[in-house]
Scaffold this active site. Sequence first.
Site, PDB file in Angstrom:
ATOM      1  N   GLU A  60       0.882  -0.909  -0.058  1.00  0.00           N
ATOM      2  CA  GLU A  60      -0.055  -0.092  -0.090  1.00  0.00           C
ATOM      3  C   GLU A  60       0.712   1.120   0.055  1.00  0.00           C
ATOM      4  O   GLU A  60       0.757   2.281  -0.644  1.00  0.00           O
ATOM      5  CB  GLU A  60      -0.885   0.114   1.293  1.00  0.00           C
ATOM      6  CG  GLU A  60      -2.342  -0.949   1.088  1.00  0.00           C
ATOM      7  CD  GLU A  60      -1.790  -2.314   1.349  1.00  0.00           C
ATOM      8  OE1 GLU A  60      -2.758  -3.314   1.311  1.00  0.00           O
ATOM      9  OE2 GLU A  60      -0.577  -2.670   1.709  1.00  0.00           O
ATOM     10  N   HIS A 129     -10.023  -5.975  10.006  1.00  0.00           N
ATOM     11  CA  HIS A 129     -10.752  -5.843   8.913  1.00  0.00           C
ATOM     12  C   HIS A 129     -12.230  -5.152   8.906  1.00  0.00           C
ATOM     13  O   HIS A 129     -12.924  -5.277   8.284  1.00  0.00           O
ATOM     14  CB  HIS A 129     -10.724  -7.073   7.854  1.00  0.00           C
ATOM     15  CG  HIS A 129      -9.426  -7.825   7.832  1.00  0.00           C
ATOM     16  ND1 HIS A 129      -8.587  -8.297   8.304  1.00  0.00           N
ATOM     17  CD2 HIS A 129      -8.922  -8.054   6.364  1.00  0.00           C
ATOM     18  CE1 HIS A 129      -7.661  -8.876   7.906  1.00  0.00           C
ATOM     19  NE2 HIS A 129      -7.802  -8.624   6.636  1.00  0.00           N
TER      20      HIS A 129
END
Length: 323
Positions: A60, A129
């Site tokens: 990322e 998550h």
Amino acid sequence: MREITMAQALNEALREEMARDERVFLMGEDIGEYGGIFKVTKDLIGQFGERRVRDTPISEAGFIGAGIGAAMTGLIPVIEIMWVDFTAVAMDQIMNQAAKLAYMSGGQTRVPLVIRTQGGAGRGNSAQHSQSLETVFAHIPGLKVVIPSTPYDAKGLLKAAIRDPGPVVFIENKMLYNKKGQVPEEDYAIPLGKAEVSRQGRDVTLIGVSRMVDFCLEAAEQLEKEGLSAEVIDLRTLNPLDEQALVESLRKTMRAVVVHEATRSFGWGAEVCAVLQEKAFDYLDAPIKRVATKDVPLPYNRDLEKQTIPQVSDIVEAVRSQF
């Protein structure tokens, strides 16, 4: 008017903006042939090719950095981070580079970058998550933060985000991708920073974003049976924040409940409370209430998860306590 899902609405927004402006391109993990984990980028690689729909490694910080560089050269990257939790590994790039470059260059450098990601609980995806981190980004000067709750808003707001000259964090809720709603086929964009009155009311104002707007609307239906009329405000963006819409509603209803899936302490709801306290104090007939996720990591167990995040019953009870 036709009805499509939020995932389809987002896909249309990307498709149309890529066709409109050849500078727009996509980057992210599994967004190409796979079409994205929630199929928002489905079939786009077939139309626009690998040059404009770029699958990336699991890095990322790397591909956000590459996107910032591309934006500085005049391109318009739309980058997907699969889960909002994973923005943490790219925070230097987001908060110190993308958000600050226009300021630090005296306006000579622009970063027309959109970071698409998704958050929220409800699927039992556990603590790493399932977070709602919108407050983190709203706190950073230089970033705009957009959080749609309907397919119509999702398409119009994403188009506006792509056309914006600065970096935008666009947060989708994983539980809303299959939500259907009316979306026109003609081109449209929704200005960033403009809240929506999702339901008119006279006794209390319910304020939310994303999935919590649906919860507020359900709570309003229940309250109506008890003789209480609730107005529902969908902020749609946290930065810029439509303070005028908040104040106008409170002047009418004189009570407010702020609902968010982000954890309660230091959440964006406290900022809304402060705005209303400072700008509409004389109109308050009761203390402003906050309904939010408990200050704990999100549980994996579905039953525990449900007890951790706000429920419709929590909103109803918060309203009742004001009368």
